[in-house]
Scaffold this active site. Sequence first.
Site, PDB file in Angstrom:
ATOM      1  N   GLU A 170     -20.745 -20.381  28.293  1.00 35.86           N
ATOM      2  CA  GLU A 170     -19.813 -20.166  29.407  1.00 35.86           C
ATOM      3  C   GLU A 170     -18.360 -20.371  28.952  1.00 35.86           C
ATOM      4  O   GLU A 170     -17.575 -21.067  29.599  1.00 35.86           O
ATOM      5  CB  GLU A 170     -20.162 -21.084  30.584  1.00 35.86           C
ATOM      6  CG  GLU A 170     -21.469 -20.698  31.249  1.00 35.86           C
ATOM      7  CD  GLU A 170     -21.709 -21.399  32.572  1.00 35.86           C
ATOM      8  OE1 GLU A 170     -22.164 -20.745  33.514  1.00 35.86           O
ATOM      9  OE2 GLU A 170     -21.439 -22.620  32.661  1.00 35.86           O
ATOM     10  N   GLU A 246     -28.962 -17.804  33.208  1.00 33.53           N
ATOM     11  CA  GLU A 246     -29.109 -19.051  33.957  1.00 33.53           C
ATOM     12  C   GLU A 246     -29.235 -18.690  35.421  1.00 33.53           C
ATOM     13  O   GLU A 246     -28.231 -18.487  36.111  1.00 33.53           O
ATOM     14  CB  GLU A 246     -27.921 -20.000  33.755  1.00 33.53           C
ATOM     15  CG  GLU A 246     -27.927 -20.775  32.468  1.00 33.53           C
ATOM     16  CD  GLU A 246     -26.890 -21.891  32.459  1.00 33.53           C
ATOM     17  OE1 GLU A 246     -26.392 -22.250  33.548  1.00 33.53           O
ATOM     18  OE2 GLU A 246     -26.591 -22.394  31.358  1.00 33.53           O
TER      19      GLU A 246
END
Length: 601
Positions: A170, A246
Site C-alpha cells: 500500500e 485484501e
Amino acid sequence: MTYPAAQTPATTARSFAIGEHDFLLDGKPFRILSGALHYFRVHPDLWADRIHKAKLMGLNTIETYVPWNEHSRRRGEFDTAGGLDLARFLDLVAAEGLYAIVRPGPFICAEWDNGGLPAWLFTDPEVGVRRNEPRYLAAIAEYFDALLPIVAERQIENGGPVILVQIENEYGAYSDDKDYLRALVDLNRAGGITVPFTTIDQPTDQMLDDGSLPELHKTASFGSRATERLATLRAHQPTGPLMCAEFWNGWFDYWGAHHHTTGAEEAAAELDELLATGASVNLYMLHGGTNFGFTNGANDKGVYQPTVTSYDYDAPLTESGEPGPKFWAFRDVIAKYAPVPDEVPVASAPAPVFEVALDTTVSLAAAVASGSSSLGSWGEYDHLPTLDEIGHFRGFALYRTAVDRDGVLSFGEVRDRAQVFLDGAPVGVLSRDQHDTALVVPGPGVLEILVEDQGRVNYGERIGESKGLLGPAVLGATATGERTELTSWSVLPIDLDAPPAGVFAAASIGPVSGPAFAGAVFEIDEPVDLFLSTAGWGKGNVFVNGFNLGRYWSRGPGSTLYVPGPLLRPGRNELVVFETLAIADPMARFVAAPDLGHTEF
C-alpha cells in the site's frame, strides 16, 4: 520445542504468469481464491490445521506477510526457528495442494509492531523510511539475502507453491518514490524471484498512480462496493486479471474500544459481488491469530491507539481456529464459483474450565533488588536516553534518578505509558493516549519510572519513531518557579521474552500489588486449547511455560487470552503474570470460550 518435519513439495516444474485477461497456471486460466494466514501469529504446530481448513472452505491459495523485525531482532541475525520457520510453513501449504502468495515488505503494516520494520534500523537518524535511501536499501538487501532463497526455492517453477510476490505494501498511501519501488524490484530479482510481482493499493486514482510501476501488476484493497472499486482498478490497469488482494472481511481492535464485527451475511454478499465479476480474491483475514508477546502495532492519527493481543479480526476462522459464521457463509458463496470439498471441519468441544490460585508473588522492586540477571543490567547515563538508544526495542524498562525537592516533573513526550514512583510509593501515570507529559512529584527522594512501549506505530508518518521517555526531563519548583533539567539517569531494560528466573522466594496469598510478578502451577491431563480470563486484573502480560502470551488490560474490549494447546504439556504447567497495577482476587480462571468484548451497540 521440537516440531515435526514438513512434507517436501512436489518437484515437477510448473508455470504461473499474468495473461491478457487471466492469471495463467500452466498456461490455463486460473482464479486465485486466497486467504491471509500469518505464520508468525499462529503456533507452528497448528499451521497444518489452519491450512487444511482453508482448503475445506474452498480456497486454493494461502497468503502471508513476512515480518522483517521478528526474523531480525538484531542486525545481522535472521531467525527461522520454531514459529518463524517460513520454509516449513510454505512446505505445509504445498503438502495440502495449495498455492502461496508471499508479501515480504519490507513494510507490511499488518497491525504489527513498527509495520514489520526493525527498530534497530532507525537508531541511525539519517536512515530513510520507505524511500530510495542508500542505508535503508543496504539493510533491505541484507534482509532479502537471508529471506529470498527460502522463497525462491519454493517458487512454482521449482515445484513449490509460491505463485506471486508483492512489492512493498500500500505504498500509494505513503509516498510516490518510483526509484525506491524499482530498487525493490531489482533486489527481488537479484534474489532469484522469478514469479510475477504485484502491488496493492486502495482503489483511488492517487494511490494507484503513486503506489506502483507500469511493469508491476496492480491489485486493490477494499471490503465493499466491489464492482465500483474494480472499475477504478481497471481504469489504471487496462489488461490482466483483476484482483482484490485484501478483501477486508473484518477488522482489528484497539484498547478501550469495542470489539469490531461485521455480519456474516453482509460480508458474504460483498464477497459474492466480487466473485461475480470474475476477479480473484485474497481474504484479509482468513485466520487472524494472536499478537503474542510485544508484537502488536498501533495507530496514531492524533490519538495513540495500540492494537490488542487478539487478532481474531472477526475472520472466518476464529483466533483459536474454529470455523465461525463467516466460514460457512463464505464457503457457500465460493461453492457457486469453484469446487468445494465434501469434508467439513468439526467444531471443538468447549475448553476445560478450572481455576488456580496465584500463590507466589514478588514485587518488581524486590526482583530488581535481588539482582536477577535474567531481568537485565542497569546502565548509567548523563542524559535521558530513549529505549532505542540503549538497544531495547520492546516491552518495559525502569528509569531511575534522584530529585532534591518537590515540583512538577515534565517530559518532552512519553512513549507510551509511564508509572511514576517516589521512594517506592506510586505518584501517578503519564499516558501517551491521553497526551500526558507532566505530573506533580510530592517531595525529594529516589524517582523510579516504569515505562512501557505499548506497540510501535504500524501505519503513517510515525513509523520508525523511538520509544521511552523523550527529553528534556525537567523538575519545576512549585514555590519558586525554578526549573532544573534532570540529566543523571540509571536505566534497566527489562527482559521479558520469558519470565525472570528464580525470583519467587516464598508463597504469598493475597491481593497482587503491582508492579509485581505472580505465579501459579496447574495440571492438565492432555494439551488442549485454553482461554485464560483476565477479568478483574489490571494491566500486564502473561507467560505459560515461559512463553509470552501477550498483553492484557482491564480497559478491554476483551477479557481473555488464548492459550494454544501445543504450549502445554501433560501434568505440571507454569503460569506467571506480570501485573503493573493490581489484582484484588489473585485467582487464574480458565473459561470455556473466549470473551473478545462488547460490540458496537
